[in-house]
Enzyme design. Sequence first.
Site, PDB file in Angstrom:
ATOM      1  N   LYS A   1     121.167 -13.458   3.486  1.00 33.88           N
ATOM      2  CA  LYS A   1     120.305 -12.613   3.069  1.00 33.88           C
ATOM      3  C   LYS A   1     119.905 -11.353   3.805  1.00 33.88           C
ATOM      4  CE  LYS A   1     116.929 -15.936   3.393  1.00 33.88           C
ATOM      5  NZ  LYS A   1     117.883 -16.880   3.997  1.00 33.88           N
TER       6      LYS A   1
ATOM      7  N   ARG B   1     108.354 -18.976   1.113  1.00 38.49           N
ATOM      8  CA  ARG B   1     109.296 -20.403   1.386  1.00 38.49           C
ATOM      9  C   ARG B   1     108.637 -21.429   0.840  1.00 38.49           C
ATOM     10  NH1 ARG B   1     112.200 -17.579   5.941  1.00 38.49           N
ATOM     11  NH2 ARG B   1     113.521 -19.243   6.991  1.00 38.49           N
TER      12      ARG B   1
ATOM     13  N   ARG C   1     116.465 -26.961   9.586  1.00 36.95           N
ATOM     14  CA  ARG C   1     115.844 -25.763   8.924  1.00 36.95           C
ATOM     15  C   ARG C   1     116.331 -25.869   7.137  1.00 36.95           C
ATOM     16  NH1 ARG C   1     118.367 -21.670  12.082  1.00 36.95           N
ATOM     17  NH2 ARG C   1     117.758 -20.048  10.769  1.00 36.95           N
TER      18      ARG C   1
ATOM     19  N   ARG D   1     126.522 -17.278  14.237  1.00 36.34           N
ATOM     20  CA  ARG D   1     125.632 -15.969  14.029  1.00 36.34           C
ATOM     21  C   ARG D   1     125.288 -15.583  15.711  1.00 36.34           C
ATOM     22  NH1 ARG D   1     120.603 -15.539   9.980  1.00 36.34           N
ATOM     23  NH2 ARG D   1     119.994 -17.425  11.349  1.00 36.34           N
TER      24      ARG D   1
ATOM     25  N   ARG E   1     120.509 -16.517  18.410  1.00 37.45           N
ATOM     26  CA  ARG E   1     118.905 -17.155  18.193  1.00 37.45           C
ATOM     27  C   ARG E   1     118.833 -18.402  18.691  1.00 37.45           C
ATOM     28  NH1 ARG E   1     117.280 -15.814  11.930  1.00 37.45           N
ATOM     29  NH2 ARG E   1     116.344 -17.824  12.400  1.00 37.45           N
TER      30      ARG E   1
HETATM   31  P1  ADP Z   1     120.348 -15.243   6.549  1.00 36.24           P
HETATM   32  O1  ADP Z   1     119.634 -13.887   6.597  1.00 36.24           O
HETATM   33  O2  ADP Z   1     120.327 -15.726   5.071  1.00 36.24           O
HETATM   34  O3  ADP Z   1     119.805 -16.331   7.409  1.00 36.24           O
HETATM   35  P2  ADP Z   1     122.508 -13.773   7.539  1.00 36.24           P
HETATM   36  O4  ADP Z   1     122.591 -12.546   6.885  1.00 36.24           O
HETATM   37  O5  ADP Z   1     122.014 -13.785   8.876  1.00 36.24           O
HETATM   38  O6  ADP Z   1     121.668 -14.995   6.749  1.00 36.24           O
HETATM   39  O7  ADP Z   1     123.968 -14.343   7.781  1.00 36.24           O
HETATM   40  C1  ADP Z   1     124.276 -15.734   8.384  1.00 36.24           C
HETATM   41  C2  ADP Z   1     125.461 -15.546   9.018  1.00 36.24           C
HETATM   42  O8  ADP Z   1     126.599 -15.732   8.297  1.00 36.24           O
HETATM   43  C3  ADP Z   1     125.832 -14.192   9.889  1.00 36.24           C
HETATM   44  O9  ADP Z   1     126.547 -14.678  11.129  1.00 36.24           O
HETATM   45  C4  ADP Z   1     126.511 -13.177   9.154  1.00 36.24           C
HETATM   46  O10 ADP Z   1     127.511 -12.755   9.930  1.00 36.24           O
HETATM   47  C5  ADP Z   1     127.309 -14.421   8.213  1.00 36.24           C
HETATM   48  N1  ADP Z   1     127.279 -13.967   7.091  1.00 36.24           N
HETATM   49  C6  ADP Z   1     126.607 -13.552   6.129  1.00 36.24           C
HETATM   50  N2  ADP Z   1     127.261 -13.361   4.812  1.00 36.24           N
HETATM   51  C7  ADP Z   1     128.547 -13.904   4.895  1.00 36.24           C
HETATM   52  C8  ADP Z   1     129.595 -14.142   3.925  1.00 36.24           C
HETATM   53  N3  ADP Z   1     129.390 -13.702   2.632  1.00 36.24           N
HETATM   54  N4  ADP Z   1     130.722 -14.655   4.420  1.00 36.24           N
HETATM   55  C9  ADP Z   1     130.808 -15.288   5.766  1.00 36.24           C
HETATM   56  N5  ADP Z   1     129.954 -15.089   6.388  1.00 36.24           N
HETATM   57  C10 ADP Z   1     128.763 -14.486   6.228  1.00 36.24           C
HETATM   58  P1  AMP Z   2     114.591 -16.938   9.278  1.00 36.48           P
HETATM   59  O1  AMP Z   2     114.782 -15.517  10.204  1.00 36.48           O
HETATM   60  O2  AMP Z   2     114.206 -16.175   7.779  1.00 36.48           O
HETATM   61  O3  AMP Z   2     115.768 -17.889   9.428  1.00 36.48           O
HETATM   62  O4  AMP Z   2     113.477 -17.512   9.948  1.00 36.48           O
HETATM   63  C1  AMP Z   2     113.227 -18.075  11.202  1.00 36.48           C
HETATM   64  C2  AMP Z   2     111.958 -19.180  11.177  1.00 36.48           C
HETATM   65  O5  AMP Z   2     110.767 -18.310  11.168  1.00 36.48           O
HETATM   66  C3  AMP Z   2     111.763 -20.134  10.032  1.00 36.48           C
HETATM   67  O6  AMP Z   2     112.550 -21.153  10.608  1.00 36.48           O
HETATM   68  C4  AMP Z   2     110.392 -20.318  10.215  1.00 36.48           C
HETATM   69  O7  AMP Z   2     109.774 -21.171  11.296  1.00 36.48           O
HETATM   70  C5  AMP Z   2     109.814 -18.918  10.428  1.00 36.48           C
HETATM   71  N1  AMP Z   2     109.571 -18.327   9.115  1.00 36.48           N
HETATM   72  C6  AMP Z   2     110.054 -17.460   8.472  1.00 36.48           C
HETATM   73  N2  AMP Z   2     109.565 -16.895   7.478  1.00 36.48           N
HETATM   74  C7  AMP Z   2     108.750 -17.758   7.062  1.00 36.48           C
HETATM   75  C8  AMP Z   2     107.946 -18.076   5.954  1.00 36.48           C
HETATM   76  N3  AMP Z   2     107.900 -17.310   4.906  1.00 36.48           N
HETATM   77  N4  AMP Z   2     106.946 -19.085   6.077  1.00 36.48           N
HETATM   78  C9  AMP Z   2     107.061 -19.856   7.012  1.00 36.48           C
HETATM   79  N5  AMP Z   2     107.930 -19.598   8.290  1.00 36.48           N
HETATM   80  C10 AMP Z   2     108.536 -18.639   8.134  1.00 36.48           C
END
Ligand code: ADP
Ligand code: AMP
Length: 216
Positions: free
Chosen positions: A16, A92, A170, A126, A159
């Site tokens: 995302k 969420r 998660r 990541r 992270r």
């Molecule tokens: P989200 O925001 O949904 O948690 P991220 O965009 O941070 O996900 O992506 C999670 C991890 O996967 C990151 O390390 C990113 O570089 C990698 N990633 C994102 N899209 C792809 C893809 N299409 N194929 C492989 N790895 C990806």
């Molecule tokens: P994310 O960066 O989206 O993976 O979110 C990291 C963490 O932030 C999650 O595991 C939750 O603890 C908190 N968080 C992010 N967005 C929300 C939401 N909409 N509602 C509740 N907790 C959230």
Amino acid sequence: MSNPRILILGAPGAGKGTQSRRLAEEFGIEHITTGDALRENKGMDISHLDLEYDTPGEYMDAGELVPDEVVNEIVKTALEEANGFVLDGYPRNESQTEYLDSITDLDVVLYLDVDEDELVRRLTGRRVCEDCGATYHVDFNPPEEAGVCDECGGDLYQREDDTEETARERIEVYEENTAPVVEYFRDQGVLEEIDGEQTPDEVWEDVKATVEARAN
Ligand code: ADP
Ligand code: AMP
């Protein structure tokens, strides 16, 4: 469609953030991400709510959801200030979905579909730039120089919640609370499903085409 209002759904690690950054740049809209907003406010005192923990950070490190009161307020303020947005990481659960419904209309709802084992691989590998927030993956999307952001030269970090144990927690929290949100939009007939297991560029082609198709 000028300044589209886009919601992007998907499990943790679905891509995302990666796609939202490109959407924000392509369409000149705000990237509103509750995860980033909460990471910037991990130590905020929320003891007055008298809930399980006294700061957002404690929920985040446990992989649990931060209370709705805190997150809804962040989103409300961000949406008021945005002229077009891509909303990432919210809603969420059902109550956040109802709240969002009461404060804005959406033009496009995207859903990135990715299998659980792939999610864990993505989360544990990541790396994020501490200066500009760009996201990398040690194997799937490595920076040119290990530990250094291609875009701004900032240092990359892992992270605290991207350990295998917290990643799995998660994903469980997602299945229980957030998967029903996806079904809600599917039932409404507005969900645009995208195969999130393609390469980042292939996913982007689908994402961009879907948003553009909605504009015409
Ligand atoms: P989200 O925001 O949904 O948690 P991220 O965009 O941070 O996900 O992506 C999670 C991890 O996967 C990151 O390390 C990113 O570089 C990698 N990633 C994102 N899209 C792809 C893809 N299409 N194929 C492989 N790895 C990806
Ligand atoms: P994310 O960066 O989206 O993976 O979110 C990291 C963490 O932030 C999650 O595991 C939750 O603890 C908190 N968080 C992010 N967005 C929300 C939401 N909409 N509602 C509740 N907790 C959230």
